[in-house]
Design an enzyme around this catalytic site. Structure first.
Site, PDB file in Angstrom:
ATOM      1  N   TYR A  80       0.835  -1.199   0.000  1.00  0.00           N
ATOM      2  CA  TYR A  80       0.000   0.000   0.000  1.00  0.00           C
ATOM      3  C   TYR A  80       0.869   1.249   0.000  1.00  0.00           C
ATOM      4  CZ  TYR A  80      -3.860   3.135   0.880  1.00  0.00           C
ATOM      5  OH  TYR A  80      -4.789   4.131   0.750  1.00  0.00           O
ATOM      6  N   PHE A 133      -7.295  21.632 -24.594  1.00  0.00           N
ATOM      7  CA  PHE A 133      -7.590  20.208 -24.704  1.00  0.00           C
ATOM      8  C   PHE A 133      -8.812  19.933 -23.839  1.00  0.00           C
ATOM      9  CE2 PHE A 133      -7.380  15.739 -23.575  1.00  0.00           C
ATOM     10  CZ  PHE A 133      -7.435  15.211 -24.846  1.00  0.00           C
ATOM     11  N   THR A 134      -9.630  18.984 -24.283  1.00  0.00           N
ATOM     12  CA  THR A 134     -10.955  18.756 -23.672  1.00  0.00           C
ATOM     13  C   THR A 134     -10.907  18.634 -22.141  1.00  0.00           C
ATOM     14  OG1 THR A 134     -10.652  16.410 -24.153  1.00  0.00           O
ATOM     15  CG2 THR A 134     -11.924  17.700 -25.740  1.00  0.00           C
ATOM     16  N   ASP A 189       1.852  20.252 -20.308  1.00  0.00           N
ATOM     17  CA  ASP A 189       1.182  18.987 -20.592  1.00  0.00           C
ATOM     18  C   ASP A 189       2.173  18.178 -21.435  1.00  0.00           C
ATOM     19  OD1 ASP A 189      -0.300  16.879 -21.527  1.00  0.00           O
ATOM     20  OD2 ASP A 189      -2.107  18.067 -21.910  1.00  0.00           O
ATOM     21  N   LYS A 230      -0.222   7.746 -23.451  1.00  0.00           N
ATOM     22  CA  LYS A 230       0.218   8.174 -24.788  1.00  0.00           C
ATOM     23  C   LYS A 230       1.706   7.845 -24.929  1.00  0.00           C
ATOM     24  CE  LYS A 230      -3.914  10.097 -24.347  1.00  0.00           C
ATOM     25  NZ  LYS A 230      -4.125  11.451 -23.936  1.00  0.00           N
ATOM     26  N   ARG A 261     -13.061  15.575 -33.990  1.00  0.00           N
ATOM     27  CA  ARG A 261     -12.427  16.667 -33.261  1.00  0.00           C
ATOM     28  C   ARG A 261     -12.882  17.952 -33.945  1.00  0.00           C
ATOM     29  NH1 ARG A 261     -12.176  15.082 -28.635  1.00  0.00           N
ATOM     30  NH2 ARG A 261     -10.337  14.109 -27.752  1.00  0.00           N
ATOM     31  N   PHE A 290     -18.783  14.854 -26.473  1.00  0.00           N
ATOM     32  CA  PHE A 290     -18.382  13.998 -27.597  1.00  0.00           C
ATOM     33  C   PHE A 290     -18.311  12.533 -27.215  1.00  0.00           C
ATOM     34  CE2 PHE A 290     -14.028  13.353 -26.137  1.00  0.00           C
ATOM     35  CZ  PHE A 290     -13.833  14.446 -25.304  1.00  0.00           C
TER      36      PHE A 290
HETATM   37  C1  LIG Z   1      -5.209  12.318 -23.258  1.00  0.00           C
HETATM   38  C2  LIG Z   1      -4.771  13.664 -22.935  1.00  0.00           C
HETATM   39  C3  LIG Z   1      -4.988  14.213 -21.672  1.00  0.00           C
HETATM   40  C4  LIG Z   1      -5.817  13.525 -20.603  1.00  0.00           C
HETATM   41  O1  LIG Z   1      -5.243  12.350 -20.169  1.00  0.00           O
HETATM   42  P1  LIG Z   1      -6.086  11.041 -19.782  1.00  0.00           P
HETATM   43  O2  LIG Z   1      -5.027  10.042 -19.477  1.00  0.00           O
HETATM   44  O3  LIG Z   1      -6.931  10.671 -20.947  1.00  0.00           O
HETATM   45  O4  LIG Z   1      -6.908  11.376 -18.588  1.00  0.00           O
HETATM   46  C5  LIG Z   1      -4.475  15.472 -21.432  1.00  0.00           C
HETATM   47  N1  LIG Z   1      -3.817  16.158 -22.368  1.00  0.00           N
HETATM   48  C6  LIG Z   1      -3.605  15.668 -23.594  1.00  0.00           C
HETATM   49  C7  LIG Z   1      -2.867  16.476 -24.605  1.00  0.00           C
HETATM   50  C8  LIG Z   1      -4.075  14.406 -23.929  1.00  0.00           C
HETATM   51  O5  LIG Z   1      -3.896  13.939 -25.170  1.00  0.00           O
END
Ligand SMILES: *Cc1c(COP(=O)(O)O)cnc(C)c1O
Length: 471
Positions: free
Chosen positions: A85, A137-138, A228, A271, A395, A462
């Site tokens: 843990y 970004f969303t 990011d 990613k 998109r 979306f």
């Molecule tokens: C996917 C993504 C996020 C969010 O990350 P999640 O792992 O899906 O929560 C943030 N910024 C960018 C540029 C992304 O492509």
């Protein structure tokens, strides 16, 4: 600008092509889906590719998020999970990997990127403050808004033009940042939300010069920059390829220098980092770290696991190192570019230059007769699935959502359908099949009508919105 074609990409490194620096050890069978099945599945999914069952999909280009193939080393790492843990050995391996490759001091693991966005937004944004960013970004913007922030797009204008060949379309327009500081005052700016590469602009990179100058500007006003870093390794490839002085620097060295101009960063490790789940938030400031480390316990889990199993952190540590290898990134971007070249040769309108993780088809030019209110990019994603079972995603206006105050749709300049390429998953022949199907959809474009939205969820619509064909 110097952009190599798929054919010349290898030559500059003294090789013939960008062939993958790995071979296949295990396969997962794909299922071909009949036309009748596809019609039924799409209608049941409300013409939203997010609502399709994966079993009904042949080649899945919905996203590059969590869809990568892990290496044998990563799978071996999964067996070394220390599922304690507190204080798991795997956390320290992950911490070490992030410090080594991104250079940040203090690390908070999170279950994925948005977990990190949530923590950062809650700790650094005061209600009413502005958050300038190089395109939204969303999930990022939503967390900033939920913390009371007001997002302001400060990307260069070229980013909004899908045909503009600017080599660094992800760059911040420093003039726009200056103007915002003059108008609102530095104290009313929470931080700069910088992303490399810029997903919504088509996977477009930020140059080293731009982040260096941005840092100098921010230092003059006491404003912090948070990165990011989700696709920062891919961003580094473009710097290596296009920016004077970086051709002989490694991807790892470029990432490290870039991050050094920022005060912290966050990651969707699904990613670049080649894992199926995971993320992190990292900052250099100790006091902010203490706050984050405290808050993560409330929302994600203890600060040495942040919602992840020990084995997941181990795979992420190994994937972080693999993602920085020059051979890996070259093949990754080479494959995306290969698909882009086929489509360009056939006259299909896509965002140029081709970015890092995906091909973005310009649905405005693909379907000039479908108005944006009838969702051309959503329509294209539906038509591509109907033709071949290939899954892409919208998109455009659906992803952009509504203005919370006025209730109107945001109408983004970019109306795109994204073909996102998972890392190390599909072959060149799969790319050929994708291009051939898009060509057929393109040839039939004049007979195609748009869609009407019949269900709209409140947040990130979306993902779950439903549509019906017009006419
Ligand atoms: C996917 C993504 C996020 C969010 O990350 P999640 O792992 O899906 O929560 C943030 N910024 C960018 C540029 C992304 O492509």
């Amino acid at each position: 600008m110097t952009q190599s074609t798929p054919q010349t990409m290898g030559q500059q490194f003294g090789r013939r092509s960008w062939a993958e620096p790995w071979k296949i050890k295990m396969v997962e069978p794909l299922r071909m889906v009949s036309r009748a099945e596809r019609e039924k599945a799409l209608a049941e999914a409300g013409y939203n590719t997010f609502l399709l069952r994966s079993e009904a999909v042949y080649i899945d280009l919905l996203t590059d998020s969590g869809t990568s193939a892990m290496s044998d080393r990563q799978w071996a790492g999964m067996m070394l999970g220390d599922e304690a843990y507190a204080g798991s050995r795997n956390f320290y391996n992950l911490e070490n990997a992030i410090q080594t490759y991104y250079g940040y001091r203090h690390i908070v693991p999170t279950h994925q990127g948005r977990g990190a966005e949530h923590l950062l937004s809650q700790t650094t944004i005061k209600p009413g403050q502005y958050v300038p960013g190089n395109m939204y970004f969303t999930t990022t913007r939503l967390h900033q808004e939920m913390a009371g922030g007001i997002f302001v797009d400060v990307i260069i204008d070229e980013a909004h033009d899908p045909a503009n060949l600017h080599p660094f379309k992800g760059n911040v327009d420093l003039g726009k940042v200056e103007a915002l500081i003059q108008e609102k005052g530095a104290a009313n700016i929470a931080y700069i939300s910088l992303a490399g590469t810029v997903n919504m602009a088509g996977g477009q990179p930020v140059s080293m010069q731009n982040v260096r100058e941005l840092r100098a500007l921010c230092d003059r006003h006491g404003i912090k920059i948070y990165l990011d870093a989700t696709r920062m390794a891919e961003n580094a490839y473009f710097i290596q390829e296009r920016e004077p002085g970086y051709a002989d620097k490694s991807i790892a060295a470029i990432v490290l220098e870039f991050c050094s101009y920022t005060h912290g960063g966050w990651m969707s490790a699904k990613k670049d980092s080649l894992v199926n789940i995971g993320g992190w938030l990292a900052v250099n400031d100790w006091d902010l770290f203490e706050e984050l480390r405290n808050l993560v316990v409330v929302f994600e889990g203890l600060h040495t696991y942040g919602g992840l199993a020990g084995r997941d952190m181990e795979a992420m540590a190994i994937g972080t190192a693999e993602s920085m290898q020059d051979d890996h990134i070259r093949a990754r971007i080479g494959q995306v570019r290969y698909l882009g070249q086929l489509l360009t040769d056939w006259g299909i309108p896509i965002v140029q230059p081709v970015g890092g993780h995906a091909i973005f088809v310009d649905a405005r030019r693909f379907y000039p007769h479908i108005p944006q209110g009838e969702f051309p990019a959503q329509t294209l994603a539906a038509q591509l699935y109907l033709d071949s079972g290939i899954r892409s995603m919208e998109r455009g206006v659906v992803s952009a959502g509504r203005n919370a105050k006025t209730g109107d749709h945001y109408y983004p300049k970019l109306e795109l359908t994204r073909l996102t390429i998972p890392r190390r998953v599909y072959t060149q022949a799969h790319m050929d099949v994708v291009a051939e199907s898009l060509k057929i959809v393109y040839d039939n474009r004049e007979q195609t009508r748009g869609l009407r939205m019949v269900y709209e969820p409140k947040y990130l619509r979306f993902f779950q919105a439903r549509f019906e064909p017009l006419g």
